[in-house]
Design a protein around this motif. Structure first.
Motif, PDB file in Angstrom:
ATOM      1  N   THR A 118     -35.502 -68.166  37.095  1.00 56.65           N
ATOM      2  CA  THR A 118     -34.514 -67.338  38.286  1.00 56.65           C
ATOM      3  C   THR A 118     -33.756 -68.244  38.359  1.00 56.65           C
ATOM      4  OG1 THR A 118     -37.098 -67.247  39.115  1.00 56.65           O
ATOM      5  CG2 THR A 118     -35.015 -67.537  40.798  1.00 56.65           C
ATOM      6  N   PRO A 119     -32.033 -67.271  38.264  1.00 59.22           N
ATOM      7  CA  PRO A 119     -30.986 -67.744  38.438  1.00 59.22           C
ATOM      8  C   PRO A 119     -31.072 -68.551  40.130  1.00 59.22           C
ATOM      9  CG  PRO A 119     -30.944 -65.771  37.625  1.00 59.22           C
ATOM     10  CD  PRO A 119     -32.486 -66.022  38.454  1.00 59.22           C
ATOM     11  N   ASN A 120     -30.308 -69.452  40.049  1.00 57.27           N
ATOM     12  CA  ASN A 120     -29.511 -69.467  41.361  1.00 57.27           C
ATOM     13  C   ASN A 120     -28.077 -69.592  41.206  1.00 57.27           C
ATOM     14  OD1 ASN A 120     -29.078 -71.221  43.473  1.00 57.27           O
ATOM     15  ND2 ASN A 120     -27.714 -72.720  42.315  1.00 57.27           N
ATOM     16  N   VAL A 121     -28.094 -68.474  42.095  1.00 56.58           N
ATOM     17  CA  VAL A 121     -26.140 -67.788  42.475  1.00 56.58           C
ATOM     18  C   VAL A 121     -25.492 -68.467  43.293  1.00 56.58           C
ATOM     19  CG1 VAL A 121     -24.934 -65.980  42.120  1.00 56.58           C
ATOM     20  CG2 VAL A 121     -27.092 -65.997  40.717  1.00 56.58           C
ATOM     21  N   PRO A 122     -25.043 -69.197  43.530  1.00 57.22           N
ATOM     22  CA  PRO A 122     -24.107 -70.282  44.976  1.00 57.22           C
ATOM     23  C   PRO A 122     -23.171 -68.524  45.296  1.00 57.22           C
ATOM     24  CG  PRO A 122     -22.696 -70.056  42.446  1.00 57.22           C
ATOM     25  CD  PRO A 122     -23.987 -69.320  42.092  1.00 57.22           C
TER      26      PRO A 122
ATOM     27  N   LEU B  34     -14.181 -66.871  32.751  1.00 57.87           N
ATOM     28  CA  LEU B  34     -14.465 -68.101  34.200  1.00 57.87           C
ATOM     29  C   LEU B  34     -15.698 -68.616  33.875  1.00 57.87           C
ATOM     30  CD1 LEU B  34     -13.882 -70.439  35.971  1.00 57.87           C
ATOM     31  CD2 LEU B  34     -14.032 -68.117  37.523  1.00 57.87           C
ATOM     32  N   VAL B  35     -15.759 -69.337  33.246  1.00 56.63           N
ATOM     33  CA  VAL B  35     -18.039 -70.032  33.372  1.00 56.63           C
ATOM     34  C   VAL B  35     -17.374 -71.593  34.316  1.00 56.63           C
ATOM     35  CG1 VAL B  35     -19.495 -71.717  31.986  1.00 56.63           C
ATOM     36  CG2 VAL B  35     -17.819 -70.220  30.740  1.00 56.63           C
ATOM     37  N   ILE B  36     -18.502 -71.526  35.580  1.00 50.62           N
ATOM     38  CA  ILE B  36     -18.612 -71.730  36.729  1.00 50.62           C
ATOM     39  C   ILE B  36     -19.893 -72.676  36.545  1.00 50.62           C
ATOM     40  CG2 ILE B  36     -19.129 -72.168  39.617  1.00 50.62           C
ATOM     41  CD1 ILE B  36     -18.116 -69.850  39.314  1.00 50.62           C
ATOM     42  N   GLY B  37     -19.458 -74.243  35.964  1.00 46.67           N
ATOM     43  CA  GLY B  37     -20.246 -74.468  35.779  1.00 46.67           C
ATOM     44  C   GLY B  37     -20.565 -75.511  34.161  1.00 46.67           C
ATOM     45  N   ALA B  38     -20.881 -76.832  34.393  1.00 44.88           N
ATOM     46  CA  ALA B  38     -20.509 -77.971  33.337  1.00 44.88           C
ATOM     47  C   ALA B  38     -21.660 -78.612  33.015  1.00 44.88           C
ATOM     48  CB  ALA B  38     -18.926 -78.844  33.457  1.00 44.88           C
ATOM     49  N   GLY B  39     -22.709 -78.217  33.385  1.00 44.28           N
ATOM     50  CA  GLY B  39     -24.322 -78.823  32.611  1.00 44.28           C
ATOM     51  C   GLY B  39     -23.910 -77.862  31.394  1.00 44.28           C
TER      52      GLY B  39
ATOM     53  N   VAL C 146     -14.284 -61.886  33.084  1.00 42.33           N
ATOM     54  CA  VAL C 146     -15.330 -62.030  33.701  1.00 42.33           C
ATOM     55  C   VAL C 146     -15.694 -63.688  34.496  1.00 42.33           C
ATOM     56  CG1 VAL C 146     -18.054 -62.664  32.164  1.00 42.33           C
ATOM     57  CG2 VAL C 146     -16.046 -60.635  31.105  1.00 42.33           C
ATOM     58  N   VAL C 147     -16.744 -63.463  35.584  1.00 39.86           N
ATOM     59  CA  VAL C 147     -17.017 -64.802  36.002  1.00 39.86           C
ATOM     60  C   VAL C 147     -18.295 -64.811  35.334  1.00 39.86           C
ATOM     61  CG1 VAL C 147     -17.657 -66.084  37.892  1.00 39.86           C
ATOM     62  CG2 VAL C 147     -15.478 -64.546  37.344  1.00 39.86           C
ATOM     63  N   LEU C 148     -18.956 -66.152  34.430  1.00 35.15           N
ATOM     64  CA  LEU C 148     -20.558 -66.211  34.491  1.00 35.15           C
ATOM     65  C   LEU C 148     -21.000 -67.477  35.054  1.00 35.15           C
ATOM     66  CD1 LEU C 148     -22.457 -66.417  32.337  1.00 35.15           C
ATOM     67  CD2 LEU C 148     -21.744 -67.335  30.571  1.00 35.15           C
ATOM     68  N   TYR C 149     -21.628 -67.109  35.848  1.00 34.19           N
ATOM     69  CA  TYR C 149     -22.547 -69.158  36.798  1.00 34.19           C
ATOM     70  C   TYR C 149     -23.432 -69.281  35.734  1.00 34.19           C
ATOM     71  CZ  TYR C 149     -20.411 -65.907  40.679  1.00 34.19           C
ATOM     72  OH  TYR C 149     -19.477 -65.665  41.332  1.00 34.19           O
TER      73      TYR C 149
END
Length: 417
Positions: free
Chosen positions: A154-158, A188-193, A253-256
């Motif tokens: 279940t994605p967590n989308v900010p 654009l990749v948001i998040g560096a986990g 593209v924005v990839l969360y």
């Protein structure tokens, strides 16, 4: 006694094996048509052929970010091969081997979607399921319930300012499948986990350019020439993004890559479980439902030796469910959970880190083992997990070239070329 297990992934298989071992009756409800859970790859995104949200987040070409040496079950390691970091298909094959070895498949009802769960007056469980193949709903009653539906579905989308006006594509890593869709695009990749870094490096092979936005300390290892890093996004625009450092870039593209939410849509309010900011409560030792102790959750903690921990959690729960050990009174279990959570807050963790283990995972394993008087996980597993996690941070580009060998229950070694 009858046991219901929801999900036939890594956790559900661990639960089934140990329940079968005590000679009890087991029924596993699995909504997909095969076992393996999050390790199953499908090209489907969005909803599946039954109109249900696609469960798996697996993407093509994934290699594990942990060495296989820590990913097996305690007495059932992943079959030998030279590489420590292996492809997802090998993990899926391993889970099938495990299921075959312990005769678990006969217990699985595939394409059975759990719709609702409610307790009875006698602390048993009414489980309503839909047989997806024939669209028929059924009700079953069980003595005990293991919830093993995973937490990468279940994605967590900010909420990002401007997301409604950005004219390019927006998606969560849950729906990312392969690099070909992003050829020659600016992403654009948001998040560096772990998944954000992994996907960004994969995208850099085909995309025109990739920018990874995060709020950690600046990453210092060498990136591909078309991969850069940025501060947090302050807002999206029609054509791109503005960042908190004042700069602006255009993107297609924005990839969360912003993680997932624990989600149990089948649990009625009368099950006594709440999820607040990814804190599942009230649970004793992160697994037993304090309000209804005949229900247990397997696999909630993360940054762990997953299969090893799942097996330990199941053995912990069965010590009480079989009557071999007696649970403390509810108020003592609540106090224990509250104290553990308070300790986390004191150490600087946030509520969403309630089930995060990481370097302190060994304390959790030993606590489970000591409390239920069962065997713990060998120290070498925790040592190797922590070492490999640090190598991921130190050398993201090359860490998968490491090869490890378990020497004994305490020590591991690097294997030289």
């Amino acid at each position: 006694m009858s046991y219901c297990i929801i999900g036939a992934g890594m956790a559900g298989l661990a639960a089934a094996r140990r329940v079968l071992e005590i000679g009890a009756q087991v029924t596993i409800f699995e909504r997909m048509d095969q076992l393996g859970g999050t390790w199953i790859y499908t090209d489907e995104v969005g909803v599946d052929r039954y109109g249900l949200p696609v469960h798996t987040s697996m993407y093509r070409g994934l290699r594990t970010n942990l060495p296989k040496e820590v990913m097996g079950y305690p007495d059932f390691p992943i079959p030998a091969q030279r590489d420590s970091y292996i492809v997802s298909d090998d993990i899926l094959s391993f889970l099938r081997l495990y299921a075959d070895r312990y005769h678990i498949k006969d217990c699985i009802k595939f394409e059975h979607h759990v719709v609702q769960v409610h307790p009875t007056d006698g602390e048993r469980w009414i489980v309503e399921v839909e047989n997806l193949a024939d669209h028929q709903k059924e009700q079953h009653v069980f003595d005990y319930l293991f919830i093993c539906n995973g937490h990468y579905h279940t994605p967590n989308v900010p909420t990002v300012n401007g997301s409604e006006i950005f004219q390019g594509q927006q998606l969560h890593s849950h729906d990312y499948r392969c690099t070909e869709h992003y050829k020659d695009k600016a992403v654009l990749v948001i998040g560096a986990g772990p998944s954000g870094m992994d996907i960004a490096l994969e995208l850099a092979k085909t995309a025109r350019r990739v920018t990874i936005s995060h709020h950690m300390e600046r990453l210092t290892f060498p990136f591909p020439s078309n991969l850069s890093q940025q501060s947090d996004v302050s807002m999206l625009t029609e054509t791109g993004a503005k960042f908190t450092n004042g700069s602006e870039e255009s993107f297609d593209v924005v990839l969360y890559c912003t993680g997932f939410r624990y989600n149990f849509p089948f649990l009625g309010a009368d099950c006594g479980i709440e999820v607040q900011d990814n804190h599942v409560q009230p649970l004793y030792k992160h697994c037993i439902n304090i309000n209804h102790p005949t229900m247990a959750f397997i696999g909630l903690p993360f940054y762990v030796c997953a299969a090893q921990m799942m097996d330990l959690q199941v053995r912990f729960c069965l010590a009480y469910l079989t009557g071999r050990q007696r649970l403390p009174p509810a108020h003592e279990m609540l106090d224990d959970a509250a104290q553990e959570f308070e300790d986390r807050l004191q150490r600087g963790y946030k509520k969403r880190h309630a089930h995060m283990m990481g370097p302190e995972q060994g304390r959790y394993y030993d606590d489970l083992a000591k409390t239920a008087q069962i065997e713990t996980i060998p120290l070498v597993m925790t040592k190797l997990h922590n070492e490999s996690s640090q190598r991921f941070v130190d050398d993201l580009i090359h860490f998968r070239e490491d090869v490890f060998r378990i020497v004994d229950d305490e020590y591991f070694e690097y294997v030289k070329e």
